[in-house]
Scaffold this motif. Structure first.
Motif, short mmCIF file in Angstrom:
data_model
loop_
_atom_site.label_atom_id
_atom_site.label_comp_id
_atom_site.label_asym_id
_atom_site.label_seq_id
_atom_site.Cartn_x
_atom_site.Cartn_y
_atom_site.Cartn_z
N SER A 180 0.84 -1.20 0.00
CA SER A 180 0.00 0.00 0.00
C SER A 180 0.86 1.25 0.00
O SER A 180 2.02 1.23 0.44
N GLY A 181 0.29 2.32 -0.49
CA GLY A 181 1.00 3.59 -0.54
C GLY A 181 0.06 4.76 -0.36
O GLY A 181 -1.14 4.66 -0.63
N GLN A 182 0.60 5.85 0.15
CA GLN A 182 -0.21 7.05 0.40
C GLN A 182 0.61 8.28 0.07
O GLN A 182 1.78 8.39 0.44
N LEU A 183 0.00 9.21 -0.65
CA LEU A 183 0.60 10.51 -0.95
C LEU A 183 -0.40 11.58 -0.53
O LEU A 183 -1.60 11.46 -0.78
N GLN A 184 0.10 12.64 0.09
CA GLN A 184 -0.79 13.72 0.48
C GLN A 184 -0.05 15.05 0.43
O GLN A 184 1.16 15.13 0.62
N THR A 185 -0.82 16.09 0.13
CA THR A 185 -0.27 17.43 0.09
C THR A 185 -1.31 18.40 0.64
O THR A 185 -2.52 18.19 0.47
N HIS A 186 -0.83 19.45 1.32
CA HIS A 186 -1.73 20.45 1.89
C HIS A 186 -1.03 21.81 1.84
O HIS A 186 0.06 21.98 2.41
N ASN A 187 -1.66 22.74 1.12
CA ASN A 187 -1.11 24.09 0.97
C ASN A 187 0.35 24.08 0.50
O ASN A 187 1.19 24.81 1.02
N GLY A 188 0.64 23.21 -0.45
CA GLY A 188 1.97 23.22 -1.06
C GLY A 188 2.98 22.33 -0.40
O GLY A 188 4.10 22.19 -0.92
N THR A 189 2.69 21.74 0.73
CA THR A 189 3.64 20.83 1.38
C THR A 189 2.97 19.46 1.54
O THR A 189 1.75 19.36 1.64
N GLY A 190 3.79 18.43 1.57
CA GLY A 190 3.21 17.10 1.69
C GLY A 190 4.25 16.03 1.89
O GLY A 190 5.43 16.31 2.14
N GLY A 191 3.81 14.81 1.77
CA GLY A 191 4.70 13.68 1.96
C GLY A 191 4.01 12.41 1.53
O GLY A 191 2.87 12.41 1.05
N GLY A 192 4.71 11.31 1.71
CA GLY A 192 4.16 10.03 1.30
C GLY A 192 4.66 8.90 2.16
O GLY A 192 5.69 9.01 2.84
N VAL A 193 3.93 7.80 2.14
CA VAL A 193 4.28 6.61 2.91
C VAL A 193 4.02 5.40 2.04
O VAL A 193 3.02 5.34 1.32
N ILE A 194 4.93 4.43 2.08
CA ILE A 194 4.73 3.15 1.42
C ILE A 194 4.95 2.04 2.44
O ILE A 194 5.85 2.15 3.29
N SER A 195 4.13 1.01 2.39
CA SER A 195 4.24 -0.04 3.40
C SER A 195 3.94 -1.40 2.78
O SER A 195 3.22 -1.52 1.78
N LEU A 196 4.52 -2.42 3.40
CA LEU A 196 4.31 -3.81 3.00
C LEU A 196 3.94 -4.61 4.24
O LEU A 196 4.65 -4.56 5.25
N SER A 197 2.83 -5.32 4.17
CA SER A 197 2.37 -6.10 5.32
C SER A 197 2.11 -7.54 4.90
O SER A 197 1.83 -7.82 3.73
N CYS A 198 2.18 -8.43 5.88
CA CYS A 198 1.89 -9.84 5.64
C CYS A 198 1.00 -10.34 6.78
O CYS A 198 1.37 -10.21 7.95
N ARG A 199 -0.16 -10.87 6.42
CA ARG A 199 -1.12 -11.36 7.42
C ARG A 199 -1.19 -12.88 7.35
O ARG A 199 -1.29 -13.47 6.27
N HIS A 200 -1.15 -13.51 8.53
CA HIS A 200 -1.27 -14.96 8.63
C HIS A 200 -2.51 -15.30 9.47
O HIS A 200 -2.69 -14.77 10.57
N ILE A 201 -3.36 -16.16 8.93
CA ILE A 201 -4.55 -16.59 9.64
C ILE A 201 -4.22 -17.87 10.39
O ILE A 201 -3.92 -18.91 9.79
N PHE A 202 -4.23 -17.80 11.71
CA PHE A 202 -3.93 -18.97 12.53
C PHE A 202 -5.13 -19.93 12.58
O PHE A 202 -4.96 -21.14 12.55
N SER A 203 -6.32 -19.36 12.68
CA SER A 203 -7.55 -20.15 12.71
C SER A 203 -8.69 -19.19 12.43
O SER A 203 -8.48 -18.00 12.17
N HIS A 204 -9.93 -19.71 12.48
CA HIS A 204 -11.08 -18.83 12.28
C HIS A 204 -11.26 -17.89 13.46
O HIS A 204 -12.09 -16.97 13.40
N ARG A 205 -10.47 -18.07 14.52
CA ARG A 205 -10.59 -17.23 15.72
C ARG A 205 -9.50 -16.19 15.84
O ARG A 205 -9.62 -15.27 16.66
N SER A 206 -8.41 -16.29 15.07
CA SER A 206 -7.31 -15.35 15.27
C SER A 206 -6.46 -15.19 14.03
O SER A 206 -6.39 -16.09 13.19
N TRP A 207 -5.81 -14.03 13.92
CA TRP A 207 -4.83 -13.77 12.88
C TRP A 207 -3.80 -12.78 13.41
O TRP A 207 -4.02 -12.07 14.40
N GLY A 208 -2.66 -12.75 12.75
CA GLY A 208 -1.60 -11.81 13.11
C GLY A 208 -1.03 -11.16 11.86
O GLY A 208 -1.08 -11.74 10.77
N GLU A 209 -0.48 -9.96 12.02
CA GLU A 209 0.02 -9.22 10.86
C GLU A 209 1.26 -8.42 11.25
O GLU A 209 1.32 -7.83 12.33
#
Length: 526
Positions: free
Chosen positions: A188-217
């Motif tokens: 995922s990625g995000q870019l934003q600007t406000h009144n001429g200034t701004g920044g951005g973020v990029i991220s990578l995540s991995c989610r594992h489903i342990f069971s129908h009751r729990s998951w972790g990321e």
């Protein structure tokens, strides 16, 4: 006879009971007898002519399919409740063989949902949002200089049109990559600007489903300094579940830690309560209760913390018959107060259009427009006035309604009608082709019955039994216009198929629509 789309589609569905000419309450023995009777007629080995053998093979396979379904109690129960579509759903072979219709339908819905989820997993499943902040305060609050009058430059610039500008924008996009049945990576990625200034973020995540009751990321990101975060979800009991996470943000000033934890409780069938603790750059404690029913959605929240504390309440009225939602909300806290009202309308199968007016102190008056199309969201917050004034509230409410009505009548409705007409025409063409195939199948069935017909007539005549001299079915042809595209019903000579149903000098026709019988198929005229 003319058919609408529903009538044509109904004729195209295979009716296994009608095909075997048995009742829906038929016993196992009756099913076996019907199968043996038709097998003697349609078995390919009974015919020497290559063309007849080919036709017989098609009809014999259909006979065998009908027999396999109706002779198996589990498949028969599925077919009785859900039709052919239920049998075509993947996964029935691993489902416990239940008996009640309610259990069968519940299993079908679960399997259909799982199949849709698998198809979804095969794609990258992109999500995105675009937000464009518009400053239109010059419409109602022209700029006044320190002397209390408009600047000469401002007067010159705004003498014709008010100054409307884009004060900020933000873009969010994410794509999912299924790795295994239980592991999914998201970029995922995000870019934003406000009144001429701004920044951005990029991220990578991995989610594992342990069971129908729990998951972790686990997620790593870069932008305003690198960051690492861990998230988790756990169902604690039938009524309680928890989710939370921690993040470490690496900045030039040092490591900035953060933690958030939410405990939720299912209060009743329609209500859920949440308690959230958040610490780090922004620290707060909040609680909320959400009640979601068929007719309304209620949300009450209280937050104490930094930078703000507040109390909020919202109510959404669901008008399902009109595919419309009306919403009103208020929020009061250390930042001031705001009242918001608006509506959300489903404009097409995959599109939602929402508009809301927010009136508050010190924010002023804002008009919020949002279009949701599939997994994409387009938002346009328009700042109309820095003060609470009647004019921007009035125009912010009325103008969107007028614009929506004009666009709906001039663009949306004509487009939807055109799309519906194209879909109906395509379905009609497909049904026409399938109906002609059914007609050929009926003609082949009658042709293959000739030998059986002659034998039955001889047997019945010898014992003074039932011999059908002539049997007609249908109505007179209404139109011979082959260019109209309409279907018309002809009179059918059904002497042969009816005589083949005679057994022990008795003719049995069960409670089926006659056009469902494969040898009674309606002849179609184009």
């Amino acid at each position: 006879m003319d058919f609408d789309s529903d009538d044509e589609s109904a004729l195209l569905q295979d009716d296994y009971y009608a095909f075997l000419n048995i009742s829906k309450e038929a016993t196992k023995e009756e099913i076996n007898n019907a199968y043996r009777r038709l097998s003697r007629i349609y078995h390919p080995d009974k015919h020497l002519d290559p063309e007849k053998k080919q036709k017989a093979e098609i009809l014999f396979n259909k006979t065998k399919k009908a027999y396999e379904v109706l002779s198996d109690p589990h498949q028969r129960a599925i077919y009785d409740n859900l039709g052919v579509k239920g049998l075509e759903t993947e996964g029935w072979e691993i489902v416990q063989r239940t008996k009640t219709p309610a259990e069968i339908r519940a299993e079908y819905e679960q399997l259909a949902e799982e199949r849709a989820e698998r198809r979804k997993q095969q794609r990258t499943n992109p999500h995105g949002s675009i937000t464009v902040n518009i400053n239109a305060t010059d419409l109602f609050n022209p700029y006044i200089n320190e002397y209390g009058v408009q600047d000469e430059y401002e007067i010159e610039e705004n003498s014709v049109l008010p100054n409307i500008e884009v004060s900020g924008m933000s873009f969010n996009q994410s794509v999912e990559f299924p790795l295994t049945q239980k592991d999914t990576a998201t970029l995922s990625g995000q870019l934003q600007t406000h009144n001429g200034t701004g920044g951005g973020v990029i991220s990578l995540s991995c989610r594992h489903i342990f069971s129908h009751r729990s998951w972790g990321e686990m997620e790593i990101g870069a932008g305003n300094g690198p960051s690492v975060s861990l998230k988790a979800f756990r169902t604690l009991s039938k009524r309680f579940f928890w989710n939370g996470g921690t993040v470490l943000q690496f900045t030039p000033q040092g490591i900035r830690p953060g933690f958030i934890s939410t405990l939720a409780m299912q209060i009743d069938k329609h209500s859920v309560g949440y308690f959230t603790y958040n610490t780090g750059y922004k620290s707060s404690v909040s609680t909320s209760v959400i009640r979601d029913t068929e007719t309304g959605l209620y949300n009450f929240s209280v937050q104490v913390g930094l930078p703000h504390s507040y109390i909020s309440f919202s109510y959404t009225r669901k008008m399902l018959n009109h595919e419309l939602r009306l919403r009103v909300a208020f929020k009061v806290g250390t930042f001031g107060g705001v009242i918001e009202y608006g509506a959300e309308k489903k404009v097409s199968k995959h599109s939602l259009l929402a508009a809301a007016v927010a009136v508050g102190v010190p924010a002023g008056v804002k008009l919020k427009i949002k279009l949701t199309r599939a997994n994409q969201v387009y938002s346009f917050p328009i700042h109309l006035c820095e003060e609470v004034m009647p004019a921007p509230v009035f125009y912010g409410t009325i103008v969107p309604l007028i614009v929506y009505a004009v666009i709906k009548k001039s663009l949306v409705e004509p487009f939807l009608k055109e799309q519906e007409a194209k879909r109906a025409e395509t379905e009609k063409q497909n049904n026409r082709t399938k109906l002609l195939e059914k007609r050929k199948e009926a003609q082949a069935a009658v042709e293959l019955m000739s030998a059986t017909y002659a034998r039955i007539v001889r047997d019945e005549d010898a014992k003074k039994g039932l011999v059908i001299e002539k049997a007609l079915y249908g109505k007179a042809l209404r139109s011979n216009n082959r260019d109209s595209g309409d279907f018309a019903e002809e009179i059918l000579d059904v002497t042969i198929p009816l005589q083949c149903l005679v057994k022990d000098s008795k003719l049995e026709l069960h409670n089926h629509t006659k056009v469902r019988l494969h040898f009674f198929q309606i002849k179609c005229v184009l």
